[in-house]
Design a protein around this motif. Structure first.
Motif, PDB file in Angstrom:
ATOM      1  N   SER A  86       0.857  -1.195   0.000  1.00 38.34           N
ATOM      2  CA  SER A  86       0.000   0.000   0.000  1.00 38.34           C
ATOM      3  C   SER A  86       0.890   1.242   0.000  1.00 38.34           C
ATOM      4  O   SER A  86       1.034   1.910   1.036  1.00 38.34           O
ATOM      5  N   PRO A  87       1.515   1.563  -1.128  1.00 39.09           N
ATOM      6  CA  PRO A  87       2.475   2.673  -1.158  1.00 39.09           C
ATOM      7  C   PRO A  87       1.867   4.024  -0.779  1.00 39.09           C
ATOM      8  O   PRO A  87       2.582   4.911  -0.313  1.00 39.09           O
ATOM      9  N   GLY A  88       0.572   4.161  -0.912  1.00 39.82           N
ATOM     10  CA  GLY A  88      -0.086   5.397  -0.506  1.00 39.82           C
ATOM     11  C   GLY A  88       0.050   5.679   0.980  1.00 39.82           C
ATOM     12  O   GLY A  88      -0.079   6.819   1.427  1.00 39.82           O
ATOM     13  N   LEU A  89       0.332   4.643   1.769  1.00 34.92           N
ATOM     14  CA  LEU A  89       0.499   4.822   3.208  1.00 34.92           C
ATOM     15  C   LEU A  89       1.781   5.567   3.563  1.00 34.92           C
ATOM     16  O   LEU A  89       1.902   6.080   4.669  1.00 34.92           O
ATOM     17  N   ASN A  90       2.742   5.606   2.633  1.00 35.15           N
ATOM     18  CA  ASN A  90       4.000   6.300   2.918  1.00 35.15           C
ATOM     19  C   ASN A  90       3.763   7.744   3.352  1.00 35.15           C
ATOM     20  O   ASN A  90       4.477   8.256   4.200  1.00 35.15           O
ATOM     21  N   SER A  91       2.741   8.353   2.793  1.00 30.90           N
ATOM     22  CA  SER A  91       2.445   9.739   3.156  1.00 30.90           C
ATOM     23  C   SER A  91       1.845   9.854   4.553  1.00 30.90           C
ATOM     24  O   SER A  91       1.770  10.953   5.107  1.00 30.90           O
ATOM     25  N   ALA A  92       1.429   8.746   5.136  1.00 33.39           N
ATOM     26  CA  ALA A  92       0.818   8.755   6.472  1.00 33.39           C
ATOM     27  C   ALA A  92       1.781   8.329   7.572  1.00 33.39           C
ATOM     28  O   ALA A  92       1.414   8.347   8.748  1.00 33.39           O
ATOM     29  N   VAL A  93       3.010   7.961   7.221  1.00 34.72           N
ATOM     30  CA  VAL A  93       3.937   7.427   8.219  1.00 34.72           C
ATOM     31  C   VAL A  93       4.246   8.445   9.309  1.00 34.72           C
ATOM     32  O   VAL A  93       4.162   8.131  10.502  1.00 34.72           O
ATOM     33  N   GLU A  94       4.608   9.667   8.930  1.00 36.52           N
ATOM     34  CA  GLU A  94       4.973  10.688   9.924  1.00 36.52           C
ATOM     35  C   GLU A  94       3.820  10.952  10.893  1.00 36.52           C
ATOM     36  O   GLU A  94       4.019  11.000  12.104  1.00 36.52           O
ATOM     37  N   GLU A  95       2.636  11.115  10.350  1.00 35.75           N
ATOM     38  CA  GLU A  95       1.453  11.360  11.184  1.00 35.75           C
ATOM     39  C   GLU A  95       1.173  10.167  12.093  1.00 35.75           C
ATOM     40  O   GLU A  95       0.856  10.320  13.279  1.00 35.75           O
ATOM     41  N   SER A  96       1.319   8.971  11.567  1.00 35.56           N
ATOM     42  CA  SER A  96       1.074   7.768  12.360  1.00 35.56           C
ATOM     43  C   SER A  96       2.095   7.617  13.480  1.00 35.56           C
ATOM     44  O   SER A  96       1.756   7.159  14.577  1.00 35.56           O
ATOM     45  N   ILE A  97       3.335   8.003  13.221  1.00 31.11           N
ATOM     46  CA  ILE A  97       4.361   7.960  14.272  1.00 31.11           C
ATOM     47  C   ILE A  97       3.957   8.912  15.400  1.00 31.11           C
ATOM     48  O   ILE A  97       3.987   8.542  16.578  1.00 31.11           O
ATOM     49  N   ALA A  98       3.570  10.125  15.025  1.00 33.64           N
ATOM     50  CA  ALA A  98       3.173  11.121  16.033  1.00 33.64           C
ATOM     51  C   ALA A  98       1.962  10.639  16.833  1.00 33.64           C
ATOM     52  O   ALA A  98       1.887  10.854  18.050  1.00 33.64           O
ATOM     53  N   GLU A  99       1.029   9.973  16.169  1.00 31.85           N
ATOM     54  CA  GLU A  99      -0.162   9.475  16.867  1.00 31.85           C
ATOM     55  C   GLU A  99       0.151   8.257  17.731  1.00 31.85           C
ATOM     56  O   GLU A  99      -0.431   8.084  18.804  1.00 31.85           O
ATOM     57  N   ALA A 100       1.053   7.393  17.277  1.00 25.95           N
ATOM     58  CA  ALA A 100       1.356   6.153  18.004  1.00 25.95           C
ATOM     59  C   ALA A 100       2.314   6.384  19.168  1.00 25.95           C
ATOM     60  O   ALA A 100       2.300   5.612  20.138  1.00 25.95           O
ATOM     61  N   TYR A 101       3.121   7.429  19.101  1.00 24.41           N
ATOM     62  CA  TYR A 101       4.171   7.600  20.101  1.00 24.41           C
ATOM     63  C   TYR A 101       3.650   7.692  21.543  1.00 24.41           C
ATOM     64  O   TYR A 101       4.177   6.989  22.418  1.00 24.41           O
ATOM     65  N   PRO A 102       2.639   8.498  21.855  1.00 24.22           N
ATOM     66  CA  PRO A 102       2.168   8.546  23.255  1.00 24.22           C
ATOM     67  C   PRO A 102       1.718   7.164  23.776  1.00 24.22           C
ATOM     68  O   PRO A 102       1.998   6.811  24.922  1.00 24.22           O
ATOM     69  N   ALA A 103       1.048   6.394  22.930  1.00 23.35           N
ATOM     70  CA  ALA A 103       0.627   5.055  23.347  1.00 23.35           C
ATOM     71  C   ALA A 103       1.835   4.137  23.504  1.00 23.35           C
ATOM     72  O   ALA A 103       1.854   3.272  24.396  1.00 23.35           O
ATOM     73  N   ALA A 104       2.864   4.319  22.684  1.00 24.84           N
ATOM     74  CA  ALA A 104       4.085   3.522  22.805  1.00 24.84           C
ATOM     75  C   ALA A 104       4.788   3.831  24.129  1.00 24.84           C
ATOM     76  O   ALA A 104       5.314   2.924  24.781  1.00 24.84           O
ATOM     77  N   VAL A 105       4.795   5.090  24.526  1.00 22.32           N
ATOM     78  CA  VAL A 105       5.385   5.470  25.809  1.00 22.32           C
ATOM     79  C   VAL A 105       4.607   4.814  26.944  1.00 22.32           C
ATOM     80  O   VAL A 105       5.203   4.254  27.872  1.00 22.32           O
ATOM     81  N   ARG A 106       3.269   4.857  26.879  1.00 24.23           N
ATOM     82  CA  ARG A 106       2.453   4.208  27.923  1.00 24.23           C
ATOM     83  C   ARG A 106       2.758   2.716  28.002  1.00 24.23           C
ATOM     84  O   ARG A 106       2.928   2.157  29.085  1.00 24.23           O
ATOM     85  N   LEU A 107       2.864   2.071  26.847  1.00 25.15           N
ATOM     86  CA  LEU A 107       3.161   0.645  26.817  1.00 25.15           C
ATOM     87  C   LEU A 107       4.550   0.371  27.385  1.00 25.15           C
ATOM     88  O   LEU A 107       4.722  -0.532  28.220  1.00 25.15           O
ATOM     89  N   ALA A 108       5.532   1.147  26.989  1.00 20.62           N
ATOM     90  CA  ALA A 108       6.898   0.971  27.502  1.00 20.62           C
ATOM     91  C   ALA A 108       6.937   1.201  29.013  1.00 20.62           C
ATOM     92  O   ALA A 108       7.619   0.469  29.737  1.00 20.62           O
ATOM     93  N   ARG A 109       6.201   2.206  29.495  1.00 20.93           N
ATOM     94  CA  ARG A 109       6.152   2.466  30.945  1.00 20.93           C
ATOM     95  C   ARG A 109       5.565   1.276  31.688  1.00 20.93           C
ATOM     96  O   ARG A 109       6.083   0.860  32.725  1.00 20.93           O
TER      97      ARG A 109
END
Length: 156
Positions: free
Chosen positions: A102-125
């Motif tokens: 799904s190459p169209g998703l490449n344009s969503a990677v940066e936004e998805s990282i920003a959205e996933a990061y807070p949940a990743a921190v919660r999971l890591a904690r």
């Protein structure tokens, strides 16, 4: 309701095949446009959910690698982070495949990282027991680093 539209609710596989046949034949006026649009929208949402989910797990493991690995390695000489490395490798491979399919998703990677990061921190904690202040407020890794199979963050 057209026969094709009612088929959508009763036999999805036949509905999909008939729409594909109509598209190939150029018989656009006969397509079940309403349901086709719904399906296309759902496909995009599903891909974005998978992108988010895989990034969340990958980011949490990169954070654990950077901030907890040194503590565990100091305590247990035999701890080598093999299971974390395995998860990092697997998530990167799955992301690579997803972005290739799904190459169209490449344009969503940066936004998805920003959205996933807070949940990743919660999971890591939760998994490490480390305080929130251990982790940066925003993602410390670039998208290129996150997807780079050879990148592992410097340990804290």
């Amino acid at each position: 309701m057209t026969t094709l539209a009612s088929l959508y609710k009763t036999n999805y596989a036949v509905w999909a095949q008939r729409n594909a046949d109509l598209l190939r034949a150029g018989r656009f006026e006969e397509l079940d446009i309403e349901h086709l649009l719904e399906e296309l929208s759902d496909m995009s949402k599903s891909d974005r959910r998978e992108l988010h989910s895989r990034l969340l797990v990958l980011l949490a493991h990169l954070l654990k690698w950077q901030f907890q690995y040194p503590q565990l390695n100091d305590r247990w000489r035999e701890f080598d982070g093999r299971s974390w490395r395995s998860t990092i490798v697997e998530q990167r491979a799955q992301l690579e495949g997803l972005l290739r399919q799904s190459p169209g998703l490449n344009s969503a990677v940066e936004e998805s990282i920003a959205e996933a990061y807070p949940a990743a921190v919660r999971l890591a904690r939760k998994e490490t027991g480390l305080p929130k202040s251990t982790f940066p407020d925003s993602c410390p890794y670039s998208s290129a680093q996150i997807l780079d199979e050879n990148y592992y963050p410097e340990t804290a």
